[in-house]
Design a protein around this motif. Structure first.
Motif, short mmCIF file in Angstrom:
data_model
loop_
_atom_site.label_atom_id
_atom_site.label_comp_id
_atom_site.label_asym_id
_atom_site.label_seq_id
_atom_site.Cartn_x
_atom_site.Cartn_y
_atom_site.Cartn_z
N TYR A 2 61.73 36.80 77.18
CA TYR A 2 62.46 35.59 77.57
C TYR A 2 63.79 35.96 78.20
O TYR A 2 64.36 37.00 77.90
N LYS A 3 64.31 35.07 79.04
CA LYS A 3 65.60 35.32 79.70
C LYS A 3 66.72 34.50 79.10
O LYS A 3 67.88 34.84 79.25
N ILE A 30 68.41 39.27 73.91
CA ILE A 30 69.21 38.46 74.84
C ILE A 30 70.69 38.56 74.47
O ILE A 30 71.55 38.76 75.33
N ARG A 31 70.99 38.42 73.19
CA ARG A 31 72.38 38.49 72.74
C ARG A 31 72.95 39.90 72.93
O ARG A 31 74.10 40.07 73.33
N TYR A 32 72.13 40.92 72.66
CA TYR A 32 72.56 42.30 72.86
C TYR A 32 72.92 42.53 74.33
O TYR A 32 73.97 43.10 74.64
N LEU A 35 76.26 40.94 75.22
CA LEU A 35 77.40 41.70 74.72
C LEU A 35 77.56 43.01 75.48
O LEU A 35 78.67 43.40 75.86
N LYS A 36 76.45 43.68 75.76
CA LYS A 36 76.49 44.93 76.51
C LYS A 36 77.08 44.71 77.90
O LYS A 36 77.91 45.50 78.37
N ASN A 37 76.69 43.63 78.54
CA ASN A 37 77.23 43.29 79.85
C ASN A 37 78.75 43.09 79.77
O ASN A 37 79.49 43.57 80.62
#
Length: 83
Positions: A2-3, A30-32, A35-37
């Protein structure tokens, strides 16, 4: 995969634990990625806001998320759940 988190809602509400498991995994990823971005932008001095917490706090969070992803992937393999 999922996006968006909205796309995981039906899976989280499923009566099938495998569907809930996959939705949980997808939400975490998705949450990771979000945060990584943010952390990557921080490293490049491209943030359009000033973070409230010190970087070390975000580093702890991303590490915990990485560990959680690893655990879910291991469980999925053991339980024959396709992610």
């Amino acid at each position: 995969m999922y996006k968006t988190l909205n796309e995981t809602v039906d899976g989280m509400c499923s009566t099938d634990y495998k569907e809930r498991f996959v939705a949980e995994y997808n939400q975490l990823v998705i949450r990771y990625r979000g945060l990584k971005n943010m952390l990557d932008k921080w490293d490049r001095n491209e943030l359009d806001f000033t973070p409230t917490c010190p970087r070390s706090t975000y580093n702890l969070q991303i590490k915990a998320m990485t560990d959680y992803i690893d655990v879910l992937e291991a469980r999925a393999a053991m339980e024959n759940i396709y992610l």
